[in-house]
Structure formats: structure tokens, C-alpha cells
Scaffold this motif. Structure first.
Motif, PDB file in Angstrom:
ATOM      1  N   SER A 223       0.828  -1.208   0.000  1.00 58.43           N
ATOM      2  CA  SER A 223       0.000   0.000   0.000  1.00 58.43           C
ATOM      3  C   SER A 223       0.865   1.262   0.000  1.00 58.43           C
ATOM      4  N   GLY A 224       2.026   1.196   0.659  1.00 54.31           N
ATOM      5  CA  GLY A 224       2.899   2.366   0.721  1.00 54.31           C
ATOM      6  C   GLY A 224       3.445   2.780  -0.627  1.00 54.31           C
ATOM      7  N   LEU A 225       3.768   1.809  -1.466  1.00 50.95           N
ATOM      8  CA  LEU A 225       4.303   2.104  -2.802  1.00 50.95           C
ATOM      9  C   LEU A 225       3.231   2.662  -3.735  1.00 50.95           C
ATOM     10  N   SER A 226       1.982   2.323  -3.470  1.00 48.49           N
ATOM     11  CA  SER A 226       0.902   2.578  -4.422  1.00 48.49           C
ATOM     12  C   SER A 226       0.109   3.819  -4.062  1.00 48.49           C
ATOM     13  N   GLU A 227      -0.418   4.472  -5.083  1.00 44.68           N
ATOM     14  CA  GLU A 227      -1.252   5.645  -4.810  1.00 44.68           C
ATOM     15  C   GLU A 227      -2.708   5.273  -4.602  1.00 44.68           C
ATOM     16  N   ALA A 228      -3.067   4.042  -4.907  1.00 42.71           N
ATOM     17  CA  ALA A 228      -4.424   3.561  -4.668  1.00 42.71           C
ATOM     18  C   ALA A 228      -4.398   2.042  -4.628  1.00 42.71           C
ATOM     19  N   LEU A 229      -5.508   1.464  -4.188  1.00 46.31           N
ATOM     20  CA  LEU A 229      -5.588   0.025  -3.981  1.00 46.31           C
ATOM     21  C   LEU A 229      -6.873  -0.497  -4.619  1.00 46.31           C
ATOM     22  N   ILE A 230      -6.757  -1.605  -5.354  1.00 43.12           N
ATOM     23  CA  ILE A 230      -7.914  -2.248  -5.965  1.00 43.12           C
ATOM     24  C   ILE A 230      -8.074  -3.635  -5.357  1.00 43.12           C
ATOM     25  N   VAL A 231      -9.270  -3.946  -4.893  1.00 47.12           N
ATOM     26  CA  VAL A 231      -9.556  -5.265  -4.322  1.00 47.12           C
ATOM     27  C   VAL A 231     -10.543  -5.979  -5.239  1.00 47.12           C
ATOM     28  N   THR A 232     -10.165  -7.171  -5.716  1.00 43.81           N
ATOM     29  CA  THR A 232     -11.044  -7.910  -6.633  1.00 43.81           C
ATOM     30  C   THR A 232     -12.019  -8.804  -5.874  1.00 43.81           C
ATOM     31  N   GLU A 233     -11.523  -9.636  -4.994  1.00 48.74           N
ATOM     32  CA  GLU A 233     -12.357 -10.497  -4.166  1.00 48.74           C
ATOM     33  C   GLU A 233     -11.711 -10.605  -2.791  1.00 48.74           C
ATOM     34  N   ALA A 234     -12.539 -10.726  -1.762  1.00 51.39           N
ATOM     35  CA  ALA A 234     -12.020 -10.909  -0.402  1.00 51.39           C
ATOM     36  C   ALA A 234     -13.127 -11.416   0.500  1.00 51.39           C
ATOM     37  N   ALA A 235     -12.802 -12.411   1.293  1.00 51.47           N
ATOM     38  CA  ALA A 235     -13.751 -12.900   2.291  1.00 51.47           C
ATOM     39  C   ALA A 235     -13.821 -11.897   3.443  1.00 51.47           C
ATOM     40  N   LEU A 236     -14.798 -12.078   4.334  1.00 46.60           N
ATOM     41  CA  LEU A 236     -14.954 -11.148   5.454  1.00 46.60           C
ATOM     42  C   LEU A 236     -13.739 -11.165   6.369  1.00 46.60           C
ATOM     43  N   LYS A 237     -13.191 -12.364   6.628  1.00 46.11           N
ATOM     44  CA  LYS A 237     -11.973 -12.479   7.427  1.00 46.11           C
ATOM     45  C   LYS A 237     -10.827 -12.759   6.477  1.00 46.11           C
ATOM     46  N   SER A 238     -10.094 -11.711   6.142  1.00 41.98           N
ATOM     47  CA  SER A 238      -9.081 -11.833   5.094  1.00 41.98           C
ATOM     48  C   SER A 238      -7.925 -10.885   5.355  1.00 41.98           C
ATOM     49  N   GLY A 239      -6.717 -11.341   5.029  1.00 37.81           N
ATOM     50  CA  GLY A 239      -5.552 -10.470   5.118  1.00 37.81           C
ATOM     51  C   GLY A 239      -5.658  -9.294   4.168  1.00 37.81           C
ATOM     52  N   THR A 240      -6.444  -9.474   3.108  1.00 38.08           N
ATOM     53  CA  THR A 240      -6.665  -8.395   2.148  1.00 38.08           C
ATOM     54  C   THR A 240      -7.261  -7.170   2.835  1.00 38.08           C
ATOM     55  N   LEU A 241      -8.158  -7.406   3.768  1.00 39.01           N
ATOM     56  CA  LEU A 241      -8.808  -6.288   4.455  1.00 39.01           C
ATOM     57  C   LEU A 241      -7.833  -5.537   5.363  1.00 39.01           C
ATOM     58  N   ILE A 242      -6.807  -6.244   5.840  1.00 40.16           N
ATOM     59  CA  ILE A 242      -5.754  -5.574   6.620  1.00 40.16           C
ATOM     60  C   ILE A 242      -5.030  -4.574   5.732  1.00 40.16           C
ATOM     61  N   THR A 243      -4.748  -4.988   4.502  1.00 39.65           N
ATOM     62  CA  THR A 243      -4.057  -4.099   3.562  1.00 39.65           C
ATOM     63  C   THR A 243      -4.902  -2.879   3.243  1.00 39.65           C
ATOM     64  N   THR A 244      -6.219  -3.074   3.103  1.00 41.51           N
ATOM     65  CA  THR A 244      -7.077  -1.923   2.808  1.00 41.51           C
ATOM     66  C   THR A 244      -7.098  -0.945   3.981  1.00 41.51           C
ATOM     67  N   GLU A 245      -7.057  -1.473   5.206  1.00 42.76           N
ATOM     68  CA  GLU A 245      -7.007  -0.603   6.384  1.00 42.76           C
ATOM     69  C   GLU A 245      -5.722   0.226   6.382  1.00 42.76           C
ATOM     70  N   LEU A 246      -4.604  -0.411   6.025  1.00 42.00           N
ATOM     71  CA  LEU A 246      -3.326   0.302   5.949  1.00 42.00           C
ATOM     72  C   LEU A 246      -3.383   1.391   4.892  1.00 42.00           C
ATOM     73  N   ALA A 247      -3.984   1.049   3.749  1.00 41.87           N
ATOM     74  CA  ALA A 247      -4.086   2.023   2.660  1.00 41.87           C
ATOM     75  C   ALA A 247      -4.910   3.230   3.089  1.00 41.87           C
ATOM     76  N   LEU A 248      -6.010   2.983   3.784  1.00 42.24           N
ATOM     77  CA  LEU A 248      -6.855   4.088   4.250  1.00 42.24           C
ATOM     78  C   LEU A 248      -6.116   4.947   5.267  1.00 42.24           C
ATOM     79  N   GLU A 249      -5.344   4.292   6.161  1.00 43.94           N
ATOM     80  CA  GLU A 249      -4.537   5.034   7.136  1.00 43.94           C
ATOM     81  C   GLU A 249      -3.508   5.919   6.437  1.00 43.94           C
TER      82      GLU A 249
END
Length: 297
Positions: A223-249
Motif C-alpha cells: 500500500s505504501g508504494l501505491s497511490e491507490a488500492l484495488i480489491v477484486t475479491e475478499a472474504a470477510l476475514k481476510s488479510g486483504t482487508l488488513i491491507t485496505t485498512e493500511l491504505a486508508l490510514e
């Protein structure tokens, strides 16, 4: 700051891969990292926030490495080590409070500071839905010279890297382990291709193996390298959602692909949209949003 050479930082980081902030704390009591050999382990432990036993090991191993050349060591292994002080170190990562002290890279180092970078991530159990979505998302981004960043995990990450390569773009894989290791096994061929023609990045020295806590840590680099984040699929309990939280922060835009309400792998993305992520189903939407709300040119 006191005198500090890339070689010294590479030696310390090879022994103990801590974030830059901790090594910076150590520099408040040293004029030179070689002075580490004459400092009390207790003081070193306090400034690095580690146990005294680990500080003793650090000092002992550092003494062993003093006569060695880390640059030569990495050159022989076709690895480039980029310290926080290096001109190639990405400015985007310097904004992280726990920025990596050293990055290890293989491939086209120019991609590390590409002007346009966007992350594409998703479930390790991604379905064909992600693959079809990427056909709509990736080509417009590549046409605008975006470099696609992902984590080289199985599932959505692999699909993102492969789609980027297939459509003639450039991609960066951020690893959660050192270069001696290859994980997951099924991505070995893709990893080798990217090491030669694209870019692999890790904050872990070559010997560092696969540890489950490495992957949440590496997500901050994605997330730090990128100016935005795209999520294609993710379950409710997923490491992907951790990355989205970091991106929002980090103040980054988060885009999510809406999915079937009966699909477990779309429950996370649909929840993200409910919470404010921008729904997208083609790359042109992303470009329009970035033009409106970010520094995209």
C-alpha cells in the motif's frame, strides 16, 4: 545524524532486520555504527527496544561482519540492497512510520520509483470472477503507464501479476520472505520471470524464511508504494482487508469490485463498498476517480 554508511546499515539489517526508526534511535548514542562494538548491550537493547540477549548477539555478529563487504555479497547473488539513505529508496515509503531500513530487490530497479503505481490485491482463494474482472481493470491502467503492485501470493495476486504481463505492462511483487526462498511453490516460474523482467522487492534479508507474521508486515509496503488500492475479491476475514485498512490510514483511495451477494469471496469487497470504498468494474472508472481526487496526471 551521526556518520552512517550504507555498508554499516546493511550489516546491521542482515543480522537484525528492524525498521529504520529503530536504527535511527541507535544513532542518537553513536557517532558511527562501528562504535557498537564498544557499547553496553543493555544500552543497545534499550535504544533498539529488544532484549539484552538479542543485543549481545547483534554485537557479536556485527563484529564478525565488519571485515566483510555486503555489497559484494549481494552482487554475487544478483541482489541489490537499497538502504533508507540510498537515492533509489522510494520516497513514498519514507512516509511510513515503520519504513523498512533496507529493501532487497531483483529486477528493474527503476520500477521502484515509477511515477504511477497502483496495487491490485484479493483473496488467495480467488475465483474466475477475479480473472474476468482483471480483463476489464488492468488494460486501461497499463495504457496510462501504471505499474501494478501486488504480493505474489497465490490467487488474486498471481492473477494480477499475470494479467499485467499478458497485457504488456510492468509489475512489482512484494515478498514476505528473503530471496533464498520461493513461496508459494506454484509461483516459482512467475517469480523467476518477474526477477528478470519486472521487479521483486522484500524487506527481509535473503536467508529469512516464510513466517506468517511477515505477510501482514509486507502489506504496508504494497500500500505504501501505491497511490491507490484495488480489491477484486475478499472474504470477510481476510488479510486483504488488513491491507485496505493500511491504505486508508495512509490516505490512499480504495477501489473494490462488487460481487455476487451469495459468494463468500465477495462478502469482504461488498462490505468495503458499504464502508466507503469506491465500486469499480472497469479501469476507466479508476482513472477518472484518480484524476478527480488525487495527484494523478
Amino acid at each position: 545524524m551521526a556518520n552512517l554508511t550504507n555498508e554499516q546499515l546493511m550489516k546491521l539489517h542482515y543480522i537484525l532486520p528492524l525498521p529504520w526508526q529503530k536504527f535511527r534511535n541507535l544513532m542518537t548514542i553513536l557517532n558511527d555504527f562501528d562504535e557498537l562494538l564498544h557499547v553496553s548491550p543493555k544500552i543497545v537493547a534499550m535504544h533498539l527496544n529488544i532484549k539484552e540477549e538479542k543485543a549481545i548477539q547483534l554485537i557479536r555478529h556485527y563484529k564478525e561482519l565488519v571485515p566483510q563487504s555486503m555489497n559484494l555479497y549481494y552482487e554475487r547473488r544478483n541482489i541489490q540492497a537499497i538502504t533508507y539513505m540510498d537515492k533509489y529508496y522510494p520516497k513514498r515509503l519514507k512516509h511510513l512510520y515503520d519504513a523498512p531500513a533496507v529493501l532487497y530487490v531483483k529486477g528493474d530497479i527503476r520500477l521502484l520509483n515509477a511515477p504511477k503505481m497502483i496495487a491490485v490485491i484479493g483473496s488467495r482463494a480467488a475465483t474466475n470472477y477475479s480473472q474476468e474482472a482483471l480483463k476489464m481493470l488492468i488494460p486501461p491502467l497499463i495504457d496510462e503507464q501504471f505499474v501494478i503492485v501486488s504480493g505474489l501470493a497465490k490467487g488474486a495476486d498471481r492473477l494480477a501479476h499475470e494479467a499485467t504481463i499478458r497485457y504488456g505492462g510492468k509489475t512489482v511483487g512484494v515478498l514476505g520472505h528473503g530471496f533464498i526462498h520461493s513461496y508459494p511453490r506454484e509461483n516459482r516460474e512467475l517469480s523467476e520471470h518477474m526477477a528478470s523482467n519486472h521487479l521483486l522487492v522484500t524487506e527481509y534479508p535473503p536467508y529469512a524464511g516464510v513466517q506468517k507474521w511477515h505477510f501482514p508486515a509486507r502489506n504496508r509496503i504494497i500500500s505504501g508504494l501505491s497511490e491507490a488500492l484495488i480489491v477484486t475479491e475478499a472474504a470477510l476475514k481476510s488479510g486483504t482487508l488488513i491491507t485496505t485498512e493500511l491504505a486508508l490510514e495512509q490516505g490512499k483511495d480504495v477501489f473494490a469490485v462488487p460481487g455476487n451477494i451469495f459468494s463468500e469471496q465477495s462478502r469482504g469487497t461488498n462490505k468495503l463498498i458499504k464502508e466507503g470504498a469506491i465500486p469499480v468494474w472497469d479501469g476507466f472508472q479508476i482513472l477518472q476517480e484518480l484524476q478527480m481526487f488525487s495527484n494523478y496526471r
